[in-house]
Design a protein around this motif. Structure first.
Motif: not given
Length: 355
Positions: A44-49, A109-116
């Protein structure tokens, strides 16, 4: 992108660890997997936790787009444990940055840096006991993203899955290797995805490499796609060539991966006073240097093997043997970089990251 996670990551631990079944003194590369993995989905257009779960198989629909259109990227890095039981990573920010460069090129979609970054550190804390301490061993870390949406329509997926899995591993290569300079097949092309760490890049390498193995070589040296006149990479690694006392490596481009080990070796070599020349180098120049005795070394550089010395190469049905040197650059540079990685030496570059 957020600099840190703003929630407590969910961690679901295994009921019973498999660690006691592992012989850490006889580890192959990337065949035994740690207890846990990190998983994160894009919907749905967003990376989940992200969350940490037991290492497990995946169930995928036959129409999952990764099977049909190849949207998949990955990274490779290692975790190390020193004599004080402290855990370190080596330049993980570069892997995170390159993952998103690859993602952009593959319409992921690019991944949030903090998730990595924070996700990786949390995973290593959970599976800290899986990090081997034997010489030459490490915990190999494999982050990857693949298209997990469904459908046969030739278009980017609407869902993706990001996973970090880890594997306690021994040395990638043992001993020196022989290579064949490729005259027909190409690893990548201008305007293509050679600079991205896309899964298909490696699939396309397997057949030419298989042909080289059938001829008695271990790997392929890739040349440019247009003329096959220029040396580009060695197998799945960046390549360094020593002529006299100068270390030469090809510049990065659309076709050549911007290797973390490559750029680290360039900086370490310069700090050692070794002349480094980042430029195109022709096959004919390498052959001429081999014939006149100025070709001293060729070695590959990459995360898995760090530095892989090449003992000889073939070209146009002729073999060329490299000299045995008393103090090769390959050994010196490998020791410098691995001593930094394993906290055995000062890190003047600020590359080592404590977990």
């Amino acid at each position: 992108m957020s600099d840190q996670l703003n929630y407590n990551m969910e961690v679901i631990k295994v009921e019973k660890s498999r660690i006691n079944d592992v012989d850490f003194n006889n580890l192959s590369f990337g065949k035994i997997f740690s207890d846990h993995m990190l998983i994160c989905t894009y919907k749905n257009g967003a990376w989940n936790a992200p969350k940490i779960v037991p290492y497990q198989s995946l169930t995928l629909d036959p129409s999952t787009k990764i099977f049909h259109y190849g949207q998949a990227i990955f990274e490779g890095l290692k975790a190390y444990k020193d004599s004080n039981n402290d855990v370190f990573l080596f330049r993980p920010d570069e892997n995170c940055k390159r993952l998103n460069i690859s993602a952009k090129r593959m319409a992921i979609p690019e991944l949030p840096e903090a998730y990595f970054m924070d996700g990786l550190k949390a995973l290593l804390q959970v599976d800290k006991d899986w990090i081997p301490t034997q010489d030459g061993s490490s915990l190999y870390v494999r982050p990857f993203i693949f298209a997990s949406g469904r459908g046969f329509h030739a278009s980017p997926s609407d869902e993706y899955t990001f996973i970090i899995a880890t594997a306690p591993s021994g040395p990638y290569f043992s001993g020196k290797v022989t290579v064949l300079i490729e005259e027909h097949y190409s690893r990548s092309a201008n305007g293509g995805v050679g600079y991205a760490k896309a899964a298909g890049n490696y699939a396309g390498q397997f057949y030419p490499t298989q042909l080289a193995v059938e001829k008695g070589y271990n790997q392929v040296i890739w040349t440019d796609d247009n003329t096959h006149e220029y040396i580009e990479e060695a197998g799945a690694m960046n390549i360094f060539i020593r002529i006299n006392d100068t270390l030469i490596t090809s510049p990065t481009s659309d076709r050549i991966l911007d290797g973390v080990t490559r750029k680290s070796i360039i900086d370490i070599a310069k700090s050692e006073g070794i002349p480094v020349d980042v430029r195109k180098i022709t096959v004919s120049e390498v052959i001429e240097a081999a014939n006149n005795g100025t070709l001293k070394e060729i070695f590959g550089a990459g995360t898995a093997a760090v530095v892989s010395p090449i003992s000889g190469f073939g070209f146009k049905n002729k073999d060329y043997i490299l000299p045995e040197l008393e103090n090769p650059y390959a050994n010196k540079l490998k020791k410098r970089i691995t001593d930094i990685q394993t906290n055995k030496a000062e890190d003047a570059f600020g590359w080592r990251v404590k977990v």
